[in-house]
Enzyme design. Structure first.
Site, PDB file in Angstrom:
ATOM      1  N   ASN A  12      26.613  15.256  16.734  1.00  0.00           N
ATOM      2  CA  ASN A  12      25.262  15.722  16.413  1.00  0.00           C
ATOM      3  C   ASN A  12      24.752  16.513  17.611  1.00  0.00           C
ATOM      4  O   ASN A  12      24.398  15.932  18.631  1.00  0.00           O
ATOM      5  CB  ASN A  12      24.382  14.485  16.138  1.00  0.00           C
ATOM      6  CG  ASN A  12      22.919  14.844  15.962  1.00  0.00           C
ATOM      7  OD1 ASN A  12      22.568  16.010  15.813  1.00  0.00           O
ATOM      8  ND2 ASN A  12      22.062  13.835  15.970  1.00  0.00           N
ATOM      9  N   HIS A  99      17.530  10.509  10.902  1.00  0.00           N
ATOM     10  CA  HIS A  99      17.763  10.256  12.328  1.00  0.00           C
ATOM     11  C   HIS A  99      16.450   9.790  12.962  1.00  0.00           C
ATOM     12  O   HIS A  99      15.372  10.273  12.613  1.00  0.00           O
ATOM     13  CB  HIS A  99      18.263  11.535  13.003  1.00  0.00           C
ATOM     14  CG  HIS A  99      18.768  11.275  14.392  1.00  0.00           C
ATOM     15  ND1 HIS A  99      17.923  11.101  15.453  1.00  0.00           N
ATOM     16  CD2 HIS A  99      20.028  11.109  14.866  1.00  0.00           C
ATOM     17  CE1 HIS A  99      18.649  10.853  16.536  1.00  0.00           C
ATOM     18  NE2 HIS A  99      19.933  10.855  16.205  1.00  0.00           N
ATOM     19  N   GLU A 101      15.091  10.481  15.665  1.00  0.00           N
ATOM     20  CA  GLU A 101      14.287  11.552  16.272  1.00  0.00           C
ATOM     21  C   GLU A 101      13.451  12.265  15.212  1.00  0.00           C
ATOM     22  O   GLU A 101      12.353  12.742  15.490  1.00  0.00           O
ATOM     23  CB  GLU A 101      15.205  12.525  17.030  1.00  0.00           C
ATOM     24  CG  GLU A 101      15.672  11.890  18.339  1.00  0.00           C
ATOM     25  CD  GLU A 101      16.991  12.403  18.862  1.00  0.00           C
ATOM     26  OE1 GLU A 101      17.482  13.434  18.379  1.00  0.00           O
ATOM     27  OE2 GLU A 101      17.543  11.739  19.768  1.00  0.00           O
ATOM     28  N   GLU A 169      22.028   3.259  14.584  1.00  0.00           N
ATOM     29  CA  GLU A 169      21.727   3.827  15.894  1.00  0.00           C
ATOM     30  C   GLU A 169      20.507   3.128  16.470  1.00  0.00           C
ATOM     31  O   GLU A 169      19.359   3.518  16.160  1.00  0.00           O
ATOM     32  CB  GLU A 169      21.435   5.325  15.768  1.00  0.00           C
ATOM     33  CG  GLU A 169      22.581   6.133  15.220  1.00  0.00           C
ATOM     34  CD  GLU A 169      22.505   7.586  15.662  1.00  0.00           C
ATOM     35  OE1 GLU A 169      23.459   8.051  16.273  1.00  0.00           O
ATOM     36  OE2 GLU A 169      21.470   8.225  15.419  1.00  0.00           O
ATOM     37  N   GLY A 175      20.751   8.548  23.726  1.00  0.00           N
ATOM     38  CA  GLY A 175      20.482   9.480  24.813  1.00  0.00           C
ATOM     39  C   GLY A 175      20.048   8.811  26.105  1.00  0.00           C
ATOM     40  O   GLY A 175      19.586   9.470  27.024  1.00  0.00           O
TER      41      GLY A 175
HETATM   42  P1  PGA Z   1      23.615  10.063  22.037  1.00  0.00           P
HETATM   43  O1  PGA Z   1      22.932  10.393  20.618  1.00  0.00           O
HETATM   44  O2  PGA Z   1      25.092   9.949  21.798  1.00  0.00           O
HETATM   45  O3  PGA Z   1      23.259  11.226  22.926  1.00  0.00           O
HETATM   46  O4  PGA Z   1      23.028   8.763  22.495  1.00  0.00           O
HETATM   47  C1  PGA Z   1      23.396   9.800  19.437  1.00  0.00           C
HETATM   48  C2  PGA Z   1      22.571  10.265  18.260  1.00  0.00           C
HETATM   49  O5  PGA Z   1      21.342  10.353  18.390  1.00  0.00           O
HETATM   50  O6  PGA Z   1      23.111  10.563  17.181  1.00  0.00           O
END
Ligand code: PGA
Length: 253
Positions: A12, A99, A101, A169, A175
């Site tokens: 992603n 997601h 976010e 997740e 992140g």
């Molecule tokens: P990350 O993100 O691997 O940078 O932690 C994963 C995601 O949000 O799909």
């Protein structure tokens, strides 16, 4: 049944990547074509601006290209949005919906996520539906209840016939460099597997991915459980070498 599912390793890219970065996708394509991740299915979800070109680069190869979001409707007056039909037309075969976010930055409800997943299935795309608890929810002991509620309310009503994957997740692991403890991931995936079996007749065919700071060094350990059928990789998917190391750890011969 669950441990016989082909693992899915999905990158992603989020809001990262210019045309100059398409070489990373070409490098992923070439390594996958050479058998680098033979036992896994490989997917890259670039930003929408690169999707058509990325799809062209990977046409006729085992690397799939996906979108990062879609609108519930096929077309209309929705400035800035992209429909599932448009993603398909640009060459995508997958889309990520729900997601964290998007849920947080755009206030997306479970019902809206379900409508997006339904739209994607209607358009003929495969769906990666994301769920995950916040740090506060885990600290309060509500992680399972939160994830179960998200799963139930975000699942599309349509038939998916092998076109649905769920990504667990934990928001606090995305992140941040903080990876969830493998035992917590395994426990949550076991729980999700049970919930899916209770909710869906085809629950056993749904791949359960883990996402949140997956790196080459932790992928193999995280993916050892039969209930973990792949990974959704953010930061570590931007460079072909790192993403391929993860793909090889999960799907190498
Ligand atoms: P990350 O993100 O691997 O940078 O932690 C994963 C995601 O949000 O799909």
């Amino acid at each position: 049944m669950a441990n016989r599912l082909t693992p899915l390793v999905a990158g992603n890219w989020k809001m990262n990547g210019l045309r100059a970065d398409l070489g990373e996708i070409a490098a992923i394509r070439d390594a996958v074509a050479a058998g680098r991740a033979a036992r896994a299915e490989i997917l890259v979800c670039p930003p929408a601006t690169l999707l058509a070109e990325a799809a062209q680069l990977c046409a006729g190869t085992p690397v799939a290209i996906g979108g990062q979001d879609c609108h519930p409707e096929a077309y209309g007056a929705h400035t800035g949005d992209i429909s599932a039909e448009m993603l398909k037309d640009a060459g995508a075969s997958y889309v990520i919906v729900g997601h964290s976010e998007r849920r947080i930055d755009h206030g997306e409800s479970d019902a809206r996520v379900a409508a997006k997943a339904a739209a994607a299935l209607r358009a003929g795309l495969k769906v990666i539906l994301c769920v995950g608890e916040t740090e506060a929810e885990r600290a309060a002991g509500h992680a399972e209840a939160r994830v179960a509620a998200q799963l139930e309310k975000s699942l599309p009503k349509e038939r998916w016939a092998g076109r649905l994957a769920i990504a667990y997740e934990p928001v606090w692991a995305i992140g941040t460099g903080v990876t969830a403890m493998p035992r917590d991931v395994v426990a949550m995936h076991g729980f999700l597997r049970q919930r899916l079996a209770a909710l869906l007749r085809e629950g056993e065919t749904v791949r359960l991915l883990y996402g949140g700071s997956v790196k080459p060094g932790n992928a193999a350990e995280l993916l050892r459980s039969p209930d973990i059928n792949g990974a959704l990789v953010g930061g570590a998917s931007l460079k072909a070498a790192e993403f391929l190391a993860i793909a090889a750890a999960i799907g190498g011969q």
